[in-house]
Design a protein around this motif. Structure first.
Motif, short mmCIF file in Angstrom:
data_model
loop_
_atom_site.label_atom_id
_atom_site.label_comp_id
_atom_site.label_asym_id
_atom_site.label_seq_id
_atom_site.Cartn_x
_atom_site.Cartn_y
_atom_site.Cartn_z
N CYS A 33 9.25 7.37 14.59
CA CYS A 33 9.17 5.98 14.14
C CYS A 33 7.86 5.34 14.61
O CYS A 33 7.18 4.67 13.83
CB CYS A 33 10.38 5.20 14.66
SG CYS A 33 10.54 3.56 13.97
N ASN A 34 7.50 5.55 15.87
CA ASN A 34 6.23 5.01 16.40
C ASN A 34 5.05 5.59 15.64
O ASN A 34 4.10 4.87 15.31
CB ASN A 34 6.10 5.31 17.89
CG ASN A 34 7.02 4.47 18.73
OD1 ASN A 34 7.45 3.40 18.31
ND2 ASN A 34 7.34 4.94 19.92
N SER A 35 5.10 6.89 15.36
CA SER A 35 4.03 7.54 14.61
C SER A 35 3.91 6.93 13.21
O SER A 35 2.81 6.66 12.73
CB SER A 35 4.30 9.03 14.52
OG SER A 35 3.35 9.68 13.72
N TRP A 36 5.06 6.72 12.57
CA TRP A 36 5.05 6.11 11.23
C TRP A 36 4.48 4.70 11.27
O TRP A 36 3.73 4.29 10.37
CB TRP A 36 6.44 6.09 10.63
CG TRP A 36 7.05 7.44 10.39
CD1 TRP A 36 6.39 8.60 10.11
CD2 TRP A 36 8.43 7.78 10.42
NE1 TRP A 36 7.27 9.64 9.97
CE2 TRP A 36 8.55 9.17 10.15
CE3 TRP A 36 9.59 7.06 10.65
CZ2 TRP A 36 9.76 9.83 10.09
CZ3 TRP A 36 10.80 7.72 10.59
CH2 TRP A 36 10.90 9.09 10.31
N GLN A 37 4.82 3.95 12.32
CA GLN A 37 4.31 2.58 12.44
C GLN A 37 2.80 2.58 12.63
O GLN A 37 2.09 1.75 12.05
CB GLN A 37 5.00 1.85 13.58
CG GLN A 37 6.43 1.48 13.28
CD GLN A 37 7.14 0.85 14.47
OE1 GLN A 37 6.69 0.94 15.60
NE2 GLN A 37 8.27 0.20 14.20
N VAL A 38 2.29 3.52 13.42
CA VAL A 38 0.84 3.62 13.62
C VAL A 38 0.16 3.97 12.29
O VAL A 38 -0.85 3.36 11.93
CB VAL A 38 0.51 4.68 14.71
CG1 VAL A 38 -0.96 5.02 14.72
CG2 VAL A 38 0.97 4.20 16.07
N LYS A 39 0.73 4.93 11.58
CA LYS A 39 0.17 5.31 10.28
C LYS A 39 0.24 4.15 9.30
O LYS A 39 -0.71 3.90 8.54
CB LYS A 39 0.91 6.52 9.70
CG LYS A 39 0.58 7.81 10.40
CD LYS A 39 1.37 8.97 9.81
CE LYS A 39 1.11 10.26 10.58
NZ LYS A 39 1.89 11.38 10.06
N GLU A 40 1.35 3.43 9.31
CA GLU A 40 1.50 2.28 8.42
C GLU A 40 0.43 1.22 8.71
O GLU A 40 -0.21 0.71 7.79
CB GLU A 40 2.89 1.66 8.56
CG GLU A 40 3.10 0.44 7.66
CD GLU A 40 4.42 -0.25 7.90
OE1 GLU A 40 4.91 -0.90 6.97
OE2 GLU A 40 4.96 -0.14 9.03
N HIS A 45 -4.49 -1.42 7.19
CA HIS A 45 -5.87 -1.80 7.52
C HIS A 45 -6.84 -1.25 6.47
O HIS A 45 -7.75 -1.95 6.02
CB HIS A 45 -6.23 -1.29 8.92
CG HIS A 45 -7.64 -1.60 9.32
ND1 HIS A 45 -8.06 -2.87 9.62
CD2 HIS A 45 -8.72 -0.81 9.44
CE1 HIS A 45 -9.34 -2.85 9.92
NE2 HIS A 45 -9.77 -1.61 9.81
N GLN A 46 -6.63 0.01 6.06
CA GLN A 46 -7.48 0.60 5.03
C GLN A 46 -7.33 -0.12 3.70
O GLN A 46 -8.32 -0.35 3.00
CB GLN A 46 -7.15 2.09 4.86
CG GLN A 46 -7.59 2.95 6.02
CD GLN A 46 -7.15 4.40 5.86
OE1 GLN A 46 -6.31 4.73 5.02
NE2 GLN A 46 -7.69 5.27 6.69
N ILE A 47 -6.10 -0.50 3.38
CA ILE A 47 -5.87 -1.26 2.13
C ILE A 47 -6.59 -2.60 2.19
O ILE A 47 -7.24 -3.01 1.23
CB ILE A 47 -4.36 -1.44 1.89
CG1 ILE A 47 -3.72 -0.11 1.50
CG2 ILE A 47 -4.10 -2.50 0.82
CD1 ILE A 47 -2.20 -0.13 1.48
N GLN A 52 -11.08 -6.03 0.57
CA GLN A 52 -12.26 -6.83 0.87
C GLN A 52 -13.50 -6.24 0.20
O GLN A 52 -14.32 -6.97 -0.36
CB GLN A 52 -12.47 -6.93 2.38
CG GLN A 52 -11.45 -7.81 3.07
CD GLN A 52 -11.68 -7.88 4.57
OE1 GLN A 52 -12.65 -7.39 5.10
NE2 GLN A 52 -10.74 -8.52 5.26
N GLU A 53 -13.64 -4.92 0.26
CA GLU A 53 -14.78 -4.25 -0.38
C GLU A 53 -14.75 -4.50 -1.89
O GLU A 53 -15.78 -4.75 -2.51
CB GLU A 53 -14.75 -2.75 -0.08
CG GLU A 53 -15.89 -1.98 -0.70
CD GLU A 53 -17.25 -2.31 -0.13
OE1 GLU A 53 -18.26 -1.94 -0.76
OE2 GLU A 53 -17.33 -2.96 0.94
N PHE A 54 -13.55 -4.44 -2.47
CA PHE A 54 -13.41 -4.72 -3.90
C PHE A 54 -13.88 -6.13 -4.21
O PHE A 54 -14.59 -6.35 -5.19
CB PHE A 54 -11.95 -4.53 -4.33
CG PHE A 54 -11.70 -4.88 -5.77
CD1 PHE A 54 -12.02 -3.99 -6.77
CD2 PHE A 54 -11.14 -6.11 -6.10
CE1 PHE A 54 -11.81 -4.32 -8.09
CE2 PHE A 54 -10.92 -6.44 -7.42
CZ PHE A 54 -11.25 -5.54 -8.43
#
Length: 98
Positions: A33-40, A45-47, A52-54
């Motif tokens: 769950c912690n790993s999934w939260q970090v990935k999320e 952040h990437q989205i 912003q770049e868009f």
């Protein structure tokens, strides 16, 4: 009686083992769950960065289109001026012949 006591001890022992196994499962799930939260968070952040770049690219496109429109308008003005000068030169040349 002795058999019943042995069964109780065996059941208690199994209950402790099951409890340990359940605790391990909970720990594994919590780690996942912690790993999934970090990935999320990373993906969000990437989205956000991509969004912003868009926005920056869209603004740049609009700016370039306006610059192009301004350049095209200036080109049309210069073409019109050249045409007027060409007409004037043609007029002056015909007056000079007459």
């Amino acid at each position: 009686m002795w058999q019943a006591e042995e069964q109780v001890k065996l059941m208690t022992s199994r209950q402790k083992e099951d409890s340990k196994a359940n605790a391990r499962v909970v720990e594994i799930f919590a780690n996942h769950c912690n790993s999934w939260q970090v990935k999320e968070k990373r993906l969000l952040h990437q989205i956000d960065a991509a969004h912003q770049e868009f926005g920056h690219l869209h603004a740049r496109i609009l700016e370039l289109e306006k610059t192009q429109d301004d350049s095209n308008a200036r080109i049309r003005d210069l073409e019109r001026e050249v045409g007027e000068m060409d007409d004037m030169i043609g007029f002056m040349a015909t007056r000079g012949e007459g």
